[in-house]
Design a protein around this motif. Structure first.
Motif, PDB file in Angstrom:
ATOM      1  N   ALA A  38       0.850  -1.194   0.000  1.00  0.00           N
ATOM      2  CA  ALA A  38       0.000   0.000   0.000  1.00  0.00           C
ATOM      3  C   ALA A  38       0.887   1.246   0.000  1.00  0.00           C
ATOM      4  O   ALA A  38       0.999   1.941   1.010  1.00  0.00           O
ATOM      5  CB  ALA A  38      -0.929  -0.012   1.210  1.00  0.00           C
ATOM      6  N   PRO A  39       1.530   1.534  -1.142  1.00  0.00           N
ATOM      7  CA  PRO A  39       2.411   2.699  -1.177  1.00  0.00           C
ATOM      8  C   PRO A  39       1.617   4.002  -1.102  1.00  0.00           C
ATOM      9  O   PRO A  39       0.459   4.057  -1.515  1.00  0.00           O
ATOM     10  CB  PRO A  39       3.112   2.566  -2.523  1.00  0.00           C
ATOM     11  CG  PRO A  39       2.166   1.787  -3.377  1.00  0.00           C
ATOM     12  CD  PRO A  39       1.475   0.845  -2.431  1.00  0.00           C
ATOM     13  N   ARG A  41       1.081   8.016  -2.194  1.00  0.00           N
ATOM     14  CA  ARG A  41       1.087   8.642  -3.517  1.00  0.00           C
ATOM     15  C   ARG A  41       1.626  10.056  -3.406  1.00  0.00           C
ATOM     16  O   ARG A  41       1.355  10.777  -2.451  1.00  0.00           O
ATOM     17  CB  ARG A  41      -0.329   8.715  -4.095  1.00  0.00           C
ATOM     18  CG  ARG A  41      -0.977   7.383  -4.329  1.00  0.00           C
ATOM     19  CD  ARG A  41      -0.390   6.712  -5.523  1.00  0.00           C
ATOM     20  NE  ARG A  41      -1.061   5.433  -5.754  1.00  0.00           N
ATOM     21  CZ  ARG A  41      -1.120   4.856  -6.914  1.00  0.00           C
ATOM     22  NH1 ARG A  41      -0.582   5.415  -7.958  1.00  0.00           N
ATOM     23  NH2 ARG A  41      -1.701   3.700  -7.040  1.00  0.00           N
ATOM     24  N   ASP A  42       2.393  10.424  -4.416  1.00  0.00           N
ATOM     25  CA  ASP A  42       2.846  11.805  -4.594  1.00  0.00           C
ATOM     26  C   ASP A  42       2.419  12.171  -5.998  1.00  0.00           C
ATOM     27  O   ASP A  42       3.146  11.920  -6.961  1.00  0.00           O
ATOM     28  CB  ASP A  42       4.365  11.905  -4.423  1.00  0.00           C
ATOM     29  CG  ASP A  42       4.867  13.332  -4.549  1.00  0.00           C
ATOM     30  OD1 ASP A  42       4.040  14.266  -4.525  1.00  0.00           O
ATOM     31  OD2 ASP A  42       6.100  13.508  -4.680  1.00  0.00           O
ATOM     32  N   GLY A  43       1.197  12.679  -6.116  1.00  0.00           N
ATOM     33  CA  GLY A  43       0.613  12.887  -7.434  1.00  0.00           C
ATOM     34  C   GLY A  43       0.298  11.535  -8.041  1.00  0.00           C
ATOM     35  O   GLY A  43      -0.397  10.718  -7.460  1.00  0.00           O
ATOM     36  N   MET A  44       0.886  11.271  -9.204  1.00  0.00           N
ATOM     37  CA  MET A  44       0.677   9.990  -9.885  1.00  0.00           C
ATOM     38  C   MET A  44       1.745   8.955  -9.508  1.00  0.00           C
ATOM     39  O   MET A  44       1.653   7.804  -9.896  1.00  0.00           O
ATOM     40  CB  MET A  44       0.699  10.194 -11.411  1.00  0.00           C
ATOM     41  CG  MET A  44      -0.468  11.012 -11.932  1.00  0.00           C
ATOM     42  SD  MET A  44      -2.057  10.190 -11.714  1.00  0.00           S
ATOM     43  CE  MET A  44      -1.878   8.838 -12.843  1.00  0.00           C
ATOM     44  N   ASN A  45       2.750   9.363  -8.766  1.00  0.00           N
ATOM     45  CA  ASN A  45       3.855   8.477  -8.420  1.00  0.00           C
ATOM     46  C   ASN A  45       3.592   7.713  -7.126  1.00  0.00           C
ATOM     47  O   ASN A  45       3.074   8.270  -6.171  1.00  0.00           O
ATOM     48  CB  ASN A  45       5.154   9.269  -8.274  1.00  0.00           C
ATOM     49  CG  ASN A  45       5.559   9.944  -9.560  1.00  0.00           C
ATOM     50  OD1 ASN A  45       5.421   9.375 -10.636  1.00  0.00           O
ATOM     51  ND2 ASN A  45       6.046  11.164  -9.463  1.00  0.00           N
ATOM     52  N   ARG A  46       4.019   6.475  -7.120  1.00  0.00           N
ATOM     53  CA  ARG A  46       3.952   5.670  -5.912  1.00  0.00           C
ATOM     54  C   ARG A  46       5.202   5.947  -5.083  1.00  0.00           C
ATOM     55  O   ARG A  46       6.300   6.015  -5.618  1.00  0.00           O
ATOM     56  CB  ARG A  46       3.898   4.184  -6.265  1.00  0.00           C
ATOM     57  CG  ARG A  46       2.598   3.749  -6.886  1.00  0.00           C
ATOM     58  CD  ARG A  46       2.733   2.335  -7.453  1.00  0.00           C
ATOM     59  NE  ARG A  46       1.461   1.797  -7.880  1.00  0.00           N
ATOM     60  CZ  ARG A  46       0.882   2.054  -9.042  1.00  0.00           C
ATOM     61  NH1 ARG A  46       1.464   2.855  -9.904  1.00  0.00           N
ATOM     62  NH2 ARG A  46      -0.282   1.517  -9.357  1.00  0.00           N
ATOM     63  N   VAL A  47       5.004   6.080  -3.779  1.00  0.00           N
ATOM     64  CA  VAL A  47       6.117   6.302  -2.863  1.00  0.00           C
ATOM     65  C   VAL A  47       6.086   5.165  -1.847  1.00  0.00           C
ATOM     66  O   VAL A  47       5.160   5.051  -1.055  1.00  0.00           O
ATOM     67  CB  VAL A  47       6.001   7.676  -2.152  1.00  0.00           C
ATOM     68  CG1 VAL A  47       7.163   7.873  -1.197  1.00  0.00           C
ATOM     69  CG2 VAL A  47       5.929   8.803  -3.175  1.00  0.00           C
ATOM     70  N   TYR A  48       7.129   4.331  -1.894  1.00  0.00           N
ATOM     71  CA  TYR A  48       7.192   3.156  -1.034  1.00  0.00           C
ATOM     72  C   TYR A  48       7.992   3.472   0.219  1.00  0.00           C
ATOM     73  O   TYR A  48       9.076   4.043   0.148  1.00  0.00           O
ATOM     74  CB  TYR A  48       7.836   1.989  -1.780  1.00  0.00           C
ATOM     75  CG  TYR A  48       6.985   1.504  -2.932  1.00  0.00           C
ATOM     76  CD1 TYR A  48       6.044   0.504  -2.751  1.00  0.00           C
ATOM     77  CD2 TYR A  48       7.120   2.060  -4.203  1.00  0.00           C
ATOM     78  CE1 TYR A  48       5.264   0.059  -3.795  1.00  0.00           C
ATOM     79  CE2 TYR A  48       6.342   1.624  -5.254  1.00  0.00           C
ATOM     80  CZ  TYR A  48       5.408   0.626  -5.051  1.00  0.00           C
ATOM     81  OH  TYR A  48       4.625   0.196  -6.084  1.00  0.00           O
TER      82      TYR A  48
END
Length: 155
Positions: A38-39, A41-48
């Motif tokens: 369940a990463p 989100r930073d806009g459309m980017n996934r942040v793990y």
């Protein structure tokens, strides 16, 4: 001076995790769709997070030993329920022992299949040596080609 081993502030991109664990972005998105990751989100980017990275590591280890994604999910979810990891360890132990028994059974089946194939090879080699010895070296050459291919695939 205690240190936080979980490193909660460290984040990873999908590219970083894919490179580190030699998997595809599609695989990470699949695990996310299955609820295993369940990463943020930073806009459309996934942040793990570091926790997502640890979960991915456990997912891949579980897959490598043949656990189903549902089983892996059960084990991962237990950590959320019990921060000490005791329930997770108990469930993992049970699943690991079950998997060992299944793999040992498969190993017996594989060993039997190999023995049967070897006996078949010996019978065919004997037949060829009696009827068409000119074909026998070709069979041996083919065997060597296959062995080289397999050895190359394993490295």
């Amino acid at each position: 001076m205690p240190t936080d081993l979980r490193r909660p502030n460290r984040t990873f991109t999908i590219r970083q995790l894919c490179q580190e664990f030699k998997c595809t972005p599609r695989a990470l998105r699949f695990y996310e769709d299955k609820g295993l990751l369940a990463p943020a989100r930073d806009g459309m980017n996934r942040v793990y997070s570091y926790k997502d990275r640890a979960r991915l590591q456990l997912i891949l280890r579980g897959k490598r030993v043949g656990l189903a994604l549902a089983e892996i999910g059960e084990i991962l979810d237990l950590y959320e329920a019990d921060d000490t990891g005791a329930q997770q360890a108990a469930r993992s132990l049970k699943k690991f022992r079950e998997r060992i028994l299944a793999l040992e059974s498969q190993k017996v089946d594989i060993d039997n299949a190999i023995a049967e194939l070897r006996a078949g090879c010996e019978a065919m080699e004997k037949r060829l040596s009696e009827t068409r010895p000119d074909l026998l070296p070709k069979a041996q050459e083919y065997d060597q080609v296959l062995r080289r291919r397999l050895e190359g695939a394993e490295t």
